[in-house]
Motif scaffolding. Structure first.
Motif, PDB file in Angstrom:
ATOM      1  N   THR A  45      -3.444  -9.873   0.897  1.00 28.67           N
ATOM      2  CA  THR A  45      -4.305  -8.716   0.815  1.00 28.67           C
ATOM      3  C   THR A  45      -5.246  -8.708   2.022  1.00 28.67           C
ATOM      4  O   THR A  45      -5.349  -9.705   2.727  1.00 28.67           O
ATOM      5  CB  THR A  45      -5.119  -8.717  -0.492  1.00 28.67           C
ATOM      6  N   THR A  46      -5.925  -7.603   2.235  1.00 31.78           N
ATOM      7  CA  THR A  46      -6.832  -7.473   3.370  1.00 31.78           C
ATOM      8  C   THR A  46      -8.168  -6.916   2.909  1.00 31.78           C
ATOM      9  O   THR A  46      -8.288  -6.424   1.790  1.00 31.78           O
ATOM     10  CB  THR A  46      -6.244  -6.534   4.433  1.00 31.78           C
ATOM     11  N   GLY A  47      -9.162  -6.970   3.759  1.00 32.51           N
ATOM     12  CA  GLY A  47     -10.438  -6.316   3.485  1.00 32.51           C
ATOM     13  C   GLY A  47     -11.452  -7.122   2.722  1.00 32.51           C
ATOM     14  O   GLY A  47     -12.449  -6.590   2.262  1.00 32.51           O
ATOM     15  N   GLY A  48     -11.229  -8.421   2.560  1.00 28.09           N
ATOM     16  CA  GLY A  48     -12.212  -9.251   1.891  1.00 28.09           C
ATOM     17  C   GLY A  48     -12.047  -9.286   0.383  1.00 28.09           C
ATOM     18  O   GLY A  48     -11.015  -8.917  -0.161  1.00 28.09           O
ATOM     19  N   SER A  49     -13.110  -9.703  -0.271  1.00 30.74           N
ATOM     20  CA  SER A  49     -13.097  -9.881  -1.718  1.00 30.74           C
ATOM     21  C   SER A  49     -13.058  -8.546  -2.445  1.00 30.74           C
ATOM     22  O   SER A  49     -13.846  -7.649  -2.166  1.00 30.74           O
ATOM     23  CB  SER A  49     -14.334 -10.651  -2.153  1.00 30.74           C
ATOM     24  N   VAL A  50     -12.128  -8.417  -3.387  1.00 30.38           N
ATOM     25  CA  VAL A  50     -12.023  -7.223  -4.221  1.00 30.38           C
ATOM     26  C   VAL A  50     -12.068  -7.688  -5.671  1.00 30.38           C
ATOM     27  O   VAL A  50     -11.299  -8.546  -6.087  1.00 30.38           O
ATOM     28  CB  VAL A  50     -10.722  -6.438  -3.941  1.00 30.38           C
ATOM     29  N   THR A  51     -12.995  -7.135  -6.438  1.00 33.42           N
ATOM     30  CA  THR A  51     -13.110  -7.419  -7.856  1.00 33.42           C
ATOM     31  C   THR A  51     -12.898  -6.114  -8.610  1.00 33.42           C
ATOM     32  O   THR A  51     -13.503  -5.106  -8.268  1.00 33.42           O
ATOM     33  CB  THR A  51     -14.500  -8.002  -8.187  1.00 33.42           C
ATOM     34  N   ASN A  52     -12.030  -6.149  -9.598  1.00 30.79           N
ATOM     35  CA  ASN A  52     -11.674  -4.942 -10.352  1.00 30.79           C
ATOM     36  C   ASN A  52     -11.138  -3.852  -9.427  1.00 30.79           C
ATOM     37  O   ASN A  52     -11.459  -2.681  -9.574  1.00 30.79           O
ATOM     38  CB  ASN A  52     -12.860  -4.409 -11.172  1.00 30.79           C
ATOM     39  N   GLY A  53     -10.323  -4.282  -8.460  1.00 31.14           N
ATOM     40  CA  GLY A  53      -9.746  -3.355  -7.492  1.00 31.14           C
ATOM     41  C   GLY A  53      -8.768  -2.378  -8.134  1.00 31.14           C
ATOM     42  O   GLY A  53      -8.173  -2.656  -9.158  1.00 31.14           O
ATOM     43  N   THR A  54      -8.667  -1.223  -7.516  1.00 27.72           N
ATOM     44  CA  THR A  54      -7.729  -0.204  -7.979  1.00 27.72           C
ATOM     45  C   THR A  54      -6.851   0.245  -6.841  1.00 27.72           C
ATOM     46  O   THR A  54      -7.190   0.099  -5.697  1.00 27.72           O
ATOM     47  CB  THR A  54      -8.471   1.016  -8.545  1.00 27.72           C
ATOM     48  N   VAL A 101       3.707  -2.603  -4.878  1.00 31.07           N
ATOM     49  CA  VAL A 101       2.320  -2.633  -5.319  1.00 31.07           C
ATOM     50  C   VAL A 101       1.473  -1.867  -4.307  1.00 31.07           C
ATOM     51  O   VAL A 101       1.663  -2.015  -3.098  1.00 31.07           O
ATOM     52  CB  VAL A 101       1.799  -4.086  -5.421  1.00 31.07           C
ATOM     53  N   SER A 102       0.531  -1.058  -4.792  1.00 33.62           N
ATOM     54  CA  SER A 102      -0.390  -0.361  -3.894  1.00 33.62           C
ATOM     55  C   SER A 102      -1.793  -0.449  -4.453  1.00 33.62           C
ATOM     56  O   SER A 102      -1.983  -0.726  -5.634  1.00 33.62           O
ATOM     57  CB  SER A 102       0.021   1.103  -3.732  1.00 33.62           C
ATOM     58  N   GLY A 103      -2.778  -0.232  -3.608  1.00 33.56           N
ATOM     59  CA  GLY A 103      -4.171  -0.260  -4.032  1.00 33.56           C
ATOM     60  C   GLY A 103      -5.075  -0.641  -2.879  1.00 33.56           C
ATOM     61  O   GLY A 103      -4.602  -0.922  -1.771  1.00 33.56           O
ATOM     62  N   THR A 104      -6.366  -0.669  -3.122  1.00 30.78           N
ATOM     63  CA  THR A 104      -7.355  -1.031  -2.113  1.00 30.78           C
ATOM     64  C   THR A 104      -7.064  -2.431  -1.575  1.00 30.78           C
ATOM     65  O   THR A 104      -6.955  -3.380  -2.347  1.00 30.78           O
ATOM     66  CB  THR A 104      -8.770  -1.001  -2.727  1.00 30.78           C
ATOM     67  N   GLY A 105      -6.896  -2.555  -0.269  1.00 30.61           N
ATOM     68  CA  GLY A 105      -6.654  -3.860   0.342  1.00 30.61           C
ATOM     69  C   GLY A 105      -5.239  -4.380   0.198  1.00 30.61           C
ATOM     70  O   GLY A 105      -4.947  -5.496   0.608  1.00 30.61           O
ATOM     71  N   ILE A 150       5.946 -14.001 -10.204  1.00 34.46           N
ATOM     72  CA  ILE A 150       4.950 -13.938 -11.272  1.00 34.46           C
ATOM     73  C   ILE A 150       4.610 -15.375 -11.645  1.00 34.46           C
ATOM     74  O   ILE A 150       5.475 -16.132 -12.080  1.00 34.46           O
ATOM     75  CB  ILE A 150       5.489 -13.142 -12.475  1.00 34.46           C
ATOM     76  N   THR A 151       3.347 -15.734 -11.414  1.00 37.12           N
ATOM     77  CA  THR A 151       2.899 -17.108 -11.605  1.00 37.12           C
ATOM     78  C   THR A 151       2.697 -17.451 -13.079  1.00 37.12           C
ATOM     79  O   THR A 151       3.138 -18.493 -13.551  1.00 37.12           O
ATOM     80  CB  THR A 151       1.580 -17.341 -10.841  1.00 37.12           C
ATOM     81  N   ASN A 152       1.990 -16.569 -13.789  1.00 34.59           N
ATOM     82  CA  ASN A 152       1.715 -16.791 -15.206  1.00 34.59           C
ATOM     83  C   ASN A 152       1.319 -15.459 -15.852  1.00 34.59           C
ATOM     84  O   ASN A 152       1.521 -14.406 -15.250  1.00 34.59           O
ATOM     85  CB  ASN A 152       0.643 -17.878 -15.411  1.00 34.59           C
ATOM     86  N   ALA A 153       0.734 -15.501 -17.020  1.00 29.90           N
ATOM     87  CA  ALA A 153       0.415 -14.281 -17.776  1.00 29.90           C
ATOM     88  C   ALA A 153      -0.687 -13.433 -17.145  1.00 29.90           C
ATOM     89  O   ALA A 153      -0.849 -12.269 -17.494  1.00 29.90           O
ATOM     90  CB  ALA A 153       0.022 -14.635 -19.203  1.00 29.90           C
ATOM     91  N   THR A 154      -1.438 -14.010 -16.176  1.00 27.03           N
ATOM     92  CA  THR A 154      -2.546 -13.261 -15.583  1.00 27.03           C
ATOM     93  C   THR A 154      -2.581 -13.277 -14.056  1.00 27.03           C
ATOM     94  O   THR A 154      -3.549 -12.811 -13.466  1.00 27.03           O
ATOM     95  CB  THR A 154      -3.898 -13.778 -16.103  1.00 27.03           C
ATOM     96  N   SER A 155      -1.563 -13.806 -13.402  1.00 26.28           N
ATOM     97  CA  SER A 155      -1.559 -13.777 -11.939  1.00 26.28           C
ATOM     98  C   SER A 155      -0.145 -13.680 -11.381  1.00 26.28           C
ATOM     99  O   SER A 155       0.820 -14.090 -12.011  1.00 26.28           O
ATOM    100  CB  SER A 155      -2.282 -14.994 -11.350  1.00 26.28           C
ATOM    101  N   PHE A 156      -0.075 -13.090 -10.168  1.00 27.51           N
ATOM    102  CA  PHE A 156       1.208 -12.988  -9.478  1.00 27.51           C
ATOM    103  C   PHE A 156       0.982 -13.108  -7.979  1.00 27.51           C
ATOM    104  O   PHE A 156      -0.149 -13.059  -7.502  1.00 27.51           O
ATOM    105  CB  PHE A 156       1.923 -11.679  -9.832  1.00 27.51           C
ATOM    106  N   CYS A 171      -7.863  -5.625 -10.785  1.00 32.06           N
ATOM    107  CA  CYS A 171      -7.334  -6.861 -10.194  1.00 32.06           C
ATOM    108  C   CYS A 171      -8.386  -7.484  -9.293  1.00 32.06           C
ATOM    109  O   CYS A 171      -9.229  -6.796  -8.735  1.00 32.06           O
ATOM    110  CB  CYS A 171      -6.102  -6.557  -9.348  1.00 32.06           C
ATOM    111  N   ASP A 172      -8.291  -8.798  -9.123  1.00 26.20           N
ATOM    112  CA  ASP A 172      -9.189  -9.535  -8.235  1.00 26.20           C
ATOM    113  C   ASP A 172      -8.361 -10.247  -7.180  1.00 26.20           C
ATOM    114  O   ASP A 172      -7.342 -10.864  -7.507  1.00 26.20           O
ATOM    115  CB  ASP A 172      -9.991 -10.571  -9.022  1.00 26.20           C
ATOM    116  N   TYR A 173      -8.822 -10.163  -5.914  1.00 23.32           N
ATOM    117  CA  TYR A 173      -8.130 -10.845  -4.825  1.00 23.32           C
ATOM    118  C   TYR A 173      -9.033 -10.982  -3.613  1.00 23.32           C
ATOM    119  O   TYR A 173     -10.044 -10.298  -3.495  1.00 23.32           O
ATOM    120  CB  TYR A 173      -6.827 -10.137  -4.454  1.00 23.32           C
TER     121      TYR A 173
END
Length: 64
Positions: A55-64, A29-33, A43-49, A7-9
């Motif tokens: 979220t916290t901690g700045g930019s996360v790309t491919n977060g887990t 939901v759980s994960g980094t940030g 749920i906004t669309n097929a690829t975002s919610f 995920c990206d956020y």
């Protein structure tokens, strides 16, 4: 409960991911940030919610 993976956020409640097909409003939901207790607000669309909180901690790309 889902664990955010691939995920990206960026300090925002919007989460972008490969597919939202397996999500349901209200799922925890759980994960980094991802703050404890966060859940799928909408749920906004097929690829975002939207999370119930930002979220916290700045930019996360491919977060887990």
């Amino acid at each position: 409960m889902i664990t955010a993976g691939v995920c990206d956020y960026l300090n925002d409640p919007t989460i972008n991911m490969i597919s939202t097909a397996s999500l349901e409003v209200g799922m925890i939901v759980s994960g980094t940030g991802i703050p404890t207790g966060a859940y799928v607000e909408s749920i906004t669309n097929a690829t975002s919610f939207e999370l119930s909180v930002s979220t916290t901690g700045g930019s996360v790309t491919n977060g887990t």
